[in-house]
Design a protein around this motif. Structure first.
Motif, PDB file in Angstrom:
ATOM      1  N   CYS A  99      10.660   5.693  -9.544  1.00 12.62           N
ATOM      2  CA  CYS A  99      10.188   5.682  -8.155  1.00 12.62           C
ATOM      3  C   CYS A  99       9.704   7.064  -7.732  1.00 12.62           C
ATOM      4  N   THR A 100       8.547   7.106  -7.079  1.00 15.92           N
ATOM      5  CA  THR A 100       8.005   8.365  -6.582  1.00 15.92           C
ATOM      6  C   THR A 100       8.406   8.607  -5.125  1.00 15.92           C
ATOM      7  N   CYS A 101       9.046   7.637  -4.502  1.00 19.65           N
ATOM      8  CA  CYS A 101       9.470   7.751  -3.094  1.00 19.65           C
ATOM      9  C   CYS A 101      10.990   7.675  -3.000  1.00 19.65           C
ATOM     10  N   LYS A 102      11.713   8.363  -3.844  1.00 20.94           N
ATOM     11  CA  LYS A 102      13.172   8.205  -3.919  1.00 20.94           C
ATOM     12  C   LYS A 102      13.884   8.480  -2.611  1.00 20.94           C
ATOM     13  N   PHE A 103      13.400   9.447  -1.830  1.00 21.49           N
ATOM     14  CA  PHE A 103      14.095   9.797  -0.591  1.00 21.49           C
ATOM     15  C   PHE A 103      13.670   8.901   0.574  1.00 21.49           C
ATOM     16  N   ASP A 104      12.535   8.214   0.423  1.00 18.04           N
ATOM     17  CA  ASP A 104      12.044   7.346   1.489  1.00 18.04           C
ATOM     18  C   ASP A 104      11.767   5.947   0.943  1.00 18.04           C
ATOM     19  N   CYS A 105      12.516   5.525  -0.041  1.00 17.97           N
ATOM     20  CA  CYS A 105      12.306   4.209  -0.664  1.00 17.97           C
ATOM     21  C   CYS A 105      12.746   3.108   0.297  1.00 17.97           C
ATOM     22  N   ARG A 106      11.885   2.162   0.522  1.00 19.58           N
ATOM     23  CA  ARG A 106      12.191   1.055   1.432  1.00 19.58           C
ATOM     24  C   ARG A 106      12.294  -0.272   0.693  1.00 19.58           C
ATOM     25  N   SER A 114       0.818  -1.213   0.000  1.00 21.31           N
ATOM     26  CA  SER A 114       0.000   0.000   0.000  1.00 21.31           C
ATOM     27  C   SER A 114       0.854   1.267   0.000  1.00 21.31           C
ATOM     28  N   GLN A 115       2.063   1.205   0.562  1.00 19.80           N
ATOM     29  CA  GLN A 115       2.917   2.384   0.654  1.00 19.80           C
ATOM     30  C   GLN A 115       4.107   2.278  -0.282  1.00 19.80           C
ATOM     31  N   LEU A 123       4.203   2.773  -7.984  1.00 20.27           N
ATOM     32  CA  LEU A 123       3.695   1.860  -9.017  1.00 20.27           C
ATOM     33  C   LEU A 123       4.818   1.073  -9.682  1.00 20.27           C
ATOM     34  N   ALA A 124       5.972   1.690  -9.844  1.00 22.27           N
ATOM     35  CA  ALA A 124       7.092   1.001 -10.496  1.00 22.27           C
ATOM     36  C   ALA A 124       7.521  -0.213  -9.679  1.00 22.27           C
ATOM     37  N   ALA A 125       7.559  -0.073  -8.365  1.00 19.25           N
ATOM     38  CA  ALA A 125       7.953  -1.191  -7.510  1.00 19.25           C
ATOM     39  C   ALA A 125       6.851  -2.235  -7.438  1.00 19.25           C
ATOM     40  N   LYS A 126       5.573  -1.814  -7.485  1.00 13.59           N
ATOM     41  CA  LYS A 126       4.466  -2.776  -7.465  1.00 13.59           C
ATOM     42  C   LYS A 126       4.526  -3.697  -8.681  1.00 13.59           C
ATOM     43  N   GLU A 127       4.896  -3.135  -9.815  1.00 14.66           N
ATOM     44  CA  GLU A 127       4.969  -3.946 -11.035  1.00 14.66           C
ATOM     45  C   GLU A 127       6.094  -4.979 -10.962  1.00 14.66           C
ATOM     46  N   LEU A 128       7.173  -4.631 -10.285  1.00 12.92           N
ATOM     47  CA  LEU A 128       8.322  -5.534 -10.210  1.00 12.92           C
ATOM     48  C   LEU A 128       8.388  -6.315  -8.901  1.00 12.92           C
ATOM     49  N   ALA A 129       7.360  -6.202  -8.073  1.00 15.51           N
ATOM     50  CA  ALA A 129       7.379  -6.851  -6.759  1.00 15.51           C
ATOM     51  C   ALA A 129       7.547  -8.362  -6.898  1.00 15.51           C
TER      52      ALA A 129
END
Length: 145
Positions: free
Chosen positions: A85-92, A58-59, A62-68
């Protein structure tokens, strides 16, 4: 007690003392060997690829969801954070290394037929050289790990 009796007692005491010293020396060597083996580094694990792990779906972008949970070969894995990635500074997102499951041990036993001619030399080879699946839409042509 006669001098021969004292000599026998001294000889028995020396043999016992020598046996105890030898036993303690061997025990020390065994402990030292066990300590060195415990300190020895385990053999390095062999990895064949990486799997993208996302923390919570959920957090995540979209790019990571596709490659999950997708598996990549070591040299084909994308760099994190992903370019889209839209969360570049907080990417987990991170990768989990995938271990090689093959032991590397040869499983063939007995007579190996590879050096021997397998086909009848009087008859032409049975392989035509034409790939019957080429050009057809089969799942084997596009299979990627």
């Amino acid at each position: 007690m006669s001098p021969g009796g004292w000599l026998l007692v001294i000889l028995v005491v020396l043999i016992l003392a020598g046996s105890i010293v030898l036993y303690l020396h061997r025990a020390h060597l065994a402990r030292e060997k066990a300590r060195l083996e415990a300190q020895a580094a385990p053999p390095p694990k062999k990895y064949w690829g990486k799997q993208l792990i996302v923390p919570t779906r959920s957090q995540v972008c979209l790019a990571a969801k596709e490659l999950a949970d997708r598996r990549f070969k070591l040299d084909e894995a994308p760099h994190l954070p992903l370019a889209e990635c839209t969360c570049k500074f907080d990417c987990r997102c991170n990768f989990r290394m995938l271990e090689e499951r093959r032991s590397g041990k040869e499983r063939r036993e007995g007579f190996d037929r590879r050096p021997v001619v397998r086909y009848d030399p009087d008859n032409p080879p049975r392989r035509s050289g034409h790939d019957r699946r080429k050009g057809k839409d089969t799942p084997f042509n596009d299979y990627v790990i």
